[in-house]
Design a protein around this motif. Structure first.
Motif, PDB file in Angstrom:
ATOM      1  N   UNK A 176      -2.391   3.029   2.947  1.00 12.14           N
ATOM      2  CA  UNK A 176      -3.864   3.009   3.020  1.00 12.14           C
ATOM      3  C   UNK A 176      -4.501   2.979   1.636  1.00 12.14           C
ATOM      4  N   UNK A 177      -3.804   3.550   0.632  1.00 12.81           N
ATOM      5  CA  UNK A 177      -4.314   3.504  -0.738  1.00 12.81           C
ATOM      6  C   UNK A 177      -4.337   2.073  -1.258  1.00 12.81           C
ATOM      7  N   UNK A 178      -3.298   1.314  -0.904  1.00  9.69           N
ATOM      8  CA  UNK A 178      -3.239  -0.082  -1.338  1.00  9.69           C
ATOM      9  C   UNK A 178      -4.229  -0.940  -0.570  1.00  9.69           C
ATOM     10  N   UNK A 179      -4.453  -0.620   0.690  1.00  9.75           N
ATOM     11  CA  UNK A 179      -5.478  -1.331   1.470  1.00  9.75           C
ATOM     12  C   UNK A 179      -6.847  -1.105   0.833  1.00  9.75           C
ATOM     13  N   UNK A 180      -7.090   0.128   0.376  1.00  9.70           N
ATOM     14  CA  UNK A 180      -8.366   0.440  -0.291  1.00  9.70           C
ATOM     15  C   UNK A 180      -8.538  -0.357  -1.581  1.00  9.70           C
ATOM     16  N   UNK A 181      -7.412  -0.783  -2.188  1.00  5.29           N
ATOM     17  CA  UNK A 181      -7.477  -1.622  -3.392  1.00  5.29           C
ATOM     18  C   UNK A 181      -7.738  -3.089  -3.050  1.00  5.29           C
ATOM     19  N   UNK A 182      -7.694  -3.410  -1.759  1.00  3.38           N
ATOM     20  CA  UNK A 182      -7.949  -4.778  -1.347  1.00  3.38           C
ATOM     21  C   UNK A 182      -6.734  -5.541  -0.861  1.00  3.38           C
TER      22      UNK A 182
ATOM     23  N   UNK B  24      -1.709   3.611  -8.858  1.00  2.25           N
ATOM     24  CA  UNK B  24      -2.734   2.728  -8.285  1.00  2.25           C
ATOM     25  C   UNK B  24      -3.213   1.710  -9.317  1.00  2.25           C
ATOM     26  N   UNK B  25      -3.321   2.118 -10.565  1.00  2.00           N
ATOM     27  CA  UNK B  25      -3.695   1.170 -11.625  1.00  2.00           C
ATOM     28  C   UNK B  25      -2.615   0.104 -11.774  1.00  2.00           C
TER      29      UNK B  25
END
Length: 110
Positions: A62-68, A99-100
Motif C-alpha cells: 500500500x505504501x508503493x501504491x501511495x507513491x503511484x 520509499x525514496x
C-alpha cells in the motif's frame, strides 16, 4: 552455508529462513563439513542463526501504491526489489529512505 559467510549473508539467511530453519541449515552444513564439534567458527554461526532477531521489512504494498505504482504483478516485483535492496544494505535504510529509493526507481523505469 559456512562460517566464512559475510555478516550480511548470515543475516540474510536468518531473515529469509527464520531462526529455526537457519539453525537447521547451519547444523547440517557443519555436519557435512567434517569440522569438529568444538569448532568455534561453526559455534558462532549456529549461535547467530539461533539468536539474531530479524527486523521487519518496514514497507507494504500500500505504501508503493501511495507513491503511484499500480496494483498487480509489477507492484509485487517492485516490492521484492525494494526488499532485496534493504537486505543488500544490511537492513539499514529506514522506511523513508526505502520509499525514496522506490520513488527514484519508479521514475527511472518511467
Amino acid at each position: 552455508v559456512s562460517p566464512q559467510m559475510k555478516s550480511n549473508q548470515q543475516a540474510a539467511l536468518v531473515y529469509r529462513a527464520g531462526n529455526q530453519a537457519a539453525c537447521d541449515r547451519v547444523l547440517y552444513a557443519w555436519a557435512a563439513s567434517g569440522a569438529t564439534g568444538d569448532d568455534r567458527s561453526w559455534h558462532a554461526l549456529a549461535d547467530f542463526a539461533a539468536s539474531w532477531q530479524a527486523p521487519k521489512f518496514p514497507v507494504k504494498g500500500r505504501d508503493l501504491v501511495a507513491l503511484g505504482l499500480g496494483r498487480g504483478p509489477g507492484l509485487g516485483a517492485a516490492l521484492a526489489r525494494l526488499e532485496q535492496h534493504w537486505i543488500d544494505e544490511e537492513f539499514r535504510p529506514d522506511r523513508d529512505a526505502l520509499l525514496a529509493h522506490a520513488a527514484a526507481e519508479s521514475r527511472e523505469q518511467g
